[in-house]
Design a protein around this motif. Structure first.
Motif: not given
Ligand SMILES: NC(=O)c1ccc[n+]([C@@H]2O[C@H](COP(=O)([O-])OP(=O)(O)OC[C@H]3O[C@@H](n4cnc5c(N)ncnc54)[C@H](O)[C@@H]3O)[C@@H](O)[C@H]2O)c1
Length: 326
Positions: A177-186, A189-193, A269-280
């Protein structure tokens, strides 16, 4: 006649595009995952009987993963910091898992039959982790170190324990379980991201290293905001102090929906899953395909987020029209 046909064709294309755009406004996952949900394998068919080790199973996403996996008939190994909470989750799982109940009966009468199940791990689910709410200028270096140790190095160390075993058997799954913060800056949460970006880099590299083992799947899950205790447990600028806020979470995605999508991704076996409601979700696509616009929007909302945080308000509500006090 020919021009009429072309016009009709254009109208059909336009209607198709509008329908897809309307559907996208309601989407809560990337297209691969939504396709897998509609047409792919069902979690119960693929995950029944698997031995799954879930870290951070005492609350939030990890707890819900335990319940939904138990219902599919998977055998679970649960770990987290709080033993009493883990016992509570275990009891709830036993109530729903027929196979686990049968196994427990077998353990009572024929302990040796259980041994092969105990030593085999089919799926490692790296879920345990903590977030952060603090400005870089006000954050001790210790906090950055703790975030990297827990979210990144902790995960790598578990992978290094389990991977040789998967390689020996030439199959298995590592889901993180990574995060949208693993793809984008937040902002805040600079350390978390950074720790989640580190995970993305690690697993994207590892996946290619394992190209000779097609039955070992490495999956990264990138959720947006999901209801859990993440904010309560988040680091502040001071290592000894957590956020400890019970802020309203009704604007976030439900834990059960997030987890049911994760199970779909695992079963297919999906390699990367983006799970977010809009607008995220849209924001994820922008970070991937139009980063210049994404930076502009991050700055715009980031300013409001930081302003709310400095005013003692719940920073998350800066993304919504009405800012609420924490
Ligand atoms: N909730 C969200 O909005 C969200 C969004 C994206 C990613 N995530 C990720 O999802 C994962 C689960 O978080 P959650 O939202 O369920 O939060 P949570 O706080 O409810 O659960 C976190 C779990 O991690 C465990 N944990 C924390 N520190 C630990 C440590 N030092 N050692 C062992 N276990 C530890 C906790 O005991 C708990 O079981 C995290 O990796 C988080 O980064 C959450």
């Amino acid at each position: 006649m020919e021009s009429d046909l072309i016009s009709v064709l254009w109208y059909i294309i336009l209607i198709y595009v509008i329908v897809q755009l309307v559907r996208f406004t309601r989407a809560d996952a990337d297209l691969t995952l939504l396709w897998a949900e509609s047409f792919g394998s069902k979690p119960a068919d693929k995950l029944c009987g698997k031995v799954v080790w879930i870290t951070g199973a005492s609350s939030g996403i990890g707890e819900e993963l335990a319940y939904q996996l138990a219902k599919t008939g998977a055998s679970l190994i649960l770990s987290a910091r709080r033993e009493n909470e883990l016992h509570r989750v275990k009891q709830n799982c036993i109530g729903t898992n027929v196979i686990l109940n049968c196994l427990l009966m077998l353990i009572r009468f024929l302990p040796f039959l259980f041994l092969p199940f105990c030593v085999q791990i089919d799926i490692l689910l790296n879920n345990g982790g903590r977030s952060q709410r603090s400005l870089c200028l006000e954050t001790d270096l210790d906090v950055y170190q703790a975030l990297m140790e827990l979210n990144y190095l902790g995960t790598v160390s578990l992978v290094k324990c389990v991977l040789p075993h998967l390689v020996e058997r030439k199959r298995g799954q590592i889901v993180t379980i990574s995060s949208v913060a693993g793809l984008a800056g937040v902002p805040l949460a600079s350390g978390y991201s950074a720790s989640k970006h580190a995970l993305q880099g690690f697993f994207n590299s590892l996946r290619s290293e394992l190209a000779d083992f097609p039955e070992i799947t490495i999956s990264s899950v990138c959720p947006g905001p999901v209801q859990s205790q993440i904010l309560k447990n988040a680091f502040t600028g001071d290592l000894g102090k957590a956020v400890n806020s019970d802020a309203d979470q009704s604007h976030k995605m439900s834990t059960s929906r997030c987890v049911s999508l994760i199970l779909v991704g695992m079963a297919n076996n999906v390699k990367e899953m983006w799970i977010s409601e809009q607008p995220f979700l849209l924001f994820n696509y922008m970070w991937q395909y139009t980063p210049t616009w994404a930076w502009w929007i991050t700055d715009l909302f980031g300013k409001r987020r930081v302003k709310n945080f400095k005013a003692g308000m719940d920073a998350d509500f800066s993304y919504f029209t009405k800012a609420k006090t924490s």
